[in-house]
Design an enzyme around this catalytic site. Sequence first.
Site, short mmCIF file in Angstrom:
data_model
loop_
_atom_site.label_atom_id
_atom_site.label_comp_id
_atom_site.label_asym_id
_atom_site.label_seq_id
_atom_site.Cartn_x
_atom_site.Cartn_y
_atom_site.Cartn_z
CG HIS A 41 -0.47 0.45 2.47
ND1 HIS A 41 -0.04 -0.39 3.45
CD2 HIS A 41 -0.29 1.70 2.95
CE1 HIS A 41 0.39 0.31 4.48
NE2 HIS A 41 0.26 1.58 4.21
CG ASP A 86 -0.10 -3.85 2.75
OD1 ASP A 86 0.38 -3.46 1.67
OD2 ASP A 86 -0.29 -3.08 3.72
CB SER A 179 3.05 1.93 6.28
OG SER A 179 1.80 1.96 6.88
C1 4AZ Z 1 0.11 4.04 8.88
O1 4AZ Z 1 -0.76 4.76 8.42
C2 4AZ Z 1 -0.16 3.27 10.11
N1 4AZ Z 1 -1.33 1.78 14.74
C3 4AZ Z 1 0.66 2.22 10.46
C4 4AZ Z 1 0.40 1.49 11.60
C5 4AZ Z 1 -0.65 1.82 12.40
C6 4AZ Z 1 -1.47 2.88 12.08
C7 4AZ Z 1 -1.22 3.61 10.92
C8 4AZ Z 1 -0.89 1.00 13.65
O2 4AZ Z 1 1.22 3.96 8.34
#
Ligand code: 4AZ
Length: 229
Positions: A41, A86, A179
Amino acid sequence: IVGGHPSDVWHQPHMVNIRRRGNFECGGSLVTPRCVLTAAHCLNDGNPSDFVVRGGVTYLSDMRNSRYVRKILMPSAYSRTTLDHDVALLQLKQPLQASIAKPISLAVRSPRPGSFVRVSGWGLTDSSSTSLPNQLQSVHVQVMPQRECRDLYRGYRNITSSMFCASVPGLKDACAGDSGGPVVNSNGILVGVVSWGRAHRCAARDSPGVYSDVSYLSDWIADNIHRYC
Ligand code: 4AZ
């Protein structure tokens, strides 16, 4: 990373940051000298020429060790709506040599519920904060039984077999910007990739972090490493 501590690339030599048109976008893990594993993503609608990968850096402001991307590989089973499967691989135009960054080994078993894993990234250190930390952060979180996580996210998004959840409720979590980054077990093996959580909530009691399970996706990852990396 919420509730973590400053870390550095000496302790996370596989950690890379991924920039899209010059801006920080996501974390990633070097899995061979010329390939990075991240979240699919992070790359939605992108071309290889939009991305630059930087390895061997502790600080986001450190401009050294940039590499262009030759190819983006995503599983055909990846769904940008359900976030199932993902993961993605980035093939770099030039390798990151061992003197700069070190590849990490991939898990072949899912992390045990109850075990602790380490998540690292340059994401927000608080869900209400407006800027990213310059220094890499790391946190230890506990892997949650799958049924417990399914219950928490029922009616929001399905927790599939390609995902696992981990948190220290109310205290420790990944957050926006983490992420694509690594989840590593106590043996230093890559077990997961930061994927998602409930929107705009990090370290909320009812909203654990959700991670792609590297072992569940290991056939696709191994095939593509063998072909392209
Ligand atoms: C993000 O948007 C994201 N709390 C990654 C992990 C979490 C929330 C958002 C987990 O990259």
